[in-house]
Write an enzyme that holds these catalytic residues in place. Structure first.
Site: not given
Length: 362
Positions: A208-209
């Site tokens: 998700h980063r």
């Protein structure tokens, strides 16, 4: 004693739930203590309905600011203004903040301008990557807090290296242990398997980063590695719609992976408890893997949780496809998870009792 707690994202609410449950317990014992919860809305999460708070045994926020979807500067400035008004109205003894979000820094700044004592939970963590907004937030919050509750000995050492004992106002540094471990123990009994998903052996992976999802080369390397690994074991990937669009727009082969919609926290705990291995770029999930005695491959170049790497529970692989695959092959080496890195699961009690004792002294 009145505490105003500032929160901005679902993971912070889950951490804060452990503290809130201790506060409620102390109230039931006749202790004069009250918590006011402020949700900045930094990360709007449609899963955070009334059902979320009921299922997670977390008090509902008293204030919702709705400050989200803006630049870092806009969010921080608007949060400070809104939080300041609440603090003037509520006049708390303490402002309590968690971790490293913009909400954390905003709450600390607003409190400091009003000379209200600040409690920073998860203090002292450092990735030593100043390109991360979170690193800036955690450093600045530490610098103006009254109590620095550190989850690890390394966090205490980080503050010592920064000269905390020479800071003019002499903050109190306390090795409290990690409130996330408190939560993991509590939620393990409440975890549940997701509906309509039959799994055998599987690896849990989350991405998700922005450093991974916004960099097509890094994302391509990660997906390539996952596809190779999926030839041996099922790879379950709860994935945000935004990341899924990026993958599909770039014609990545996702046919070998089990892509599912994002899941609630109780489902995620079940996934961690039942998987063979965790692969993630999430900070919190690295620790939850350890709490549930699972090795973790971290898809980042650095981590705040260096002790997990030092003891071999976690390995940093960045986005190197060959390294990801090779570490997967090594992950079945038995590890001794009996090392106490994050306390005894009673960090929340220590934190609240320390504040109560402080208030009694003064």
């Amino acid at each position: 004693m009145k505490i105003v707690t500032i929160l901005g994202a679902r993971p912070q609410f889950i951490k804060a739930g452990s503290i809130s449950r201790v506060i409620i317990s102390r109230m039931q014992q006749g202790i004069d203590i009250k918590e006011i919860i402020v949700h900045t809305g930094q990360h709007y999460d449609q899963n955070m309905s009334d059902i979320f708070f009921d299922e997670m045994h977390i008090p509902k926020p008293d204030y919702f600011l709705g400050v989200g979807g803006k630049t870092h500067g806009q969010m921080t400035g608007q949060m400070i203004e809104a939080i300041e008004s609440i603090l003037i109205k509520e006049s708390p003894d303490w402002v309590l903040v968690y971790g490293d979000t913009n909400s954390t820094l905003s709450g600390a700044i607003a409190a400091s301008k009003l000379n209200i004592k600040i409690v920073h939970i998860e203090a002292g963590l450092r990735s030593h990557n100043m390109q991360m907004p979170e690193e800036i937030n955690r450093i600045l919050t530490d610098r103006i807090s009254t109590y620095l509750f550190c989850p690890t000995k390394q966090a205490v050492d980080n503050l010592a290296l920064e000269g905390v004992e020479k800071w003019s106002y002499s903050p109190s540094v306390v090795l409290s242990g990690d409130v996330m471990q408190d939560g993991a123990k509590f939620y393990a009994d409440l975890s549940r398997s997701p509906d309509n998903l039959k799994l055998g052996k599987f690896i849990l992976c989350t991405i998700h980063r922005a450093e991974n999802t916004d960099n097509i080369d890094r994302l391509a390397n990660i997906i390539t590695a996952l596809n190779i690994i999926s030839e041996n074991v099922e790879v379950v990937l709860p994935i945000h719609p935004r990341t899924k669009k990026v993958l599909e727009a770039n014609n990545f082969d996702l046919s070998k992976l089990t892509l599912i919609d994002p899941v609630g926290y109780l489902n995620m705990v079940w996934f961690v408890m039942n998987c063979e291995l965790v692969m993630t770029d999430s900070g919190g999930l690295q620790k939850e893997a350890y709490f549930f005695r699972k090795k973790c491959i971290t898809l980042r170049n650095e981590t705040e949780w260096v002790e997990l790497v030092d003891y071999g529970y976690n390995v940093l692989v960045g986005a190197d496809a060959d390294r990801i695959v090779s570490e997967y092959k090594r992950a079945n080496i038995i590890s001794d998870f009996n090392v106490d890195l994050y306390g005894d699961g009673k960090a929340s009690e220590m934190i609240i009792d320390t504040l109560l004792n402080h208030s009694t002294i003064i």
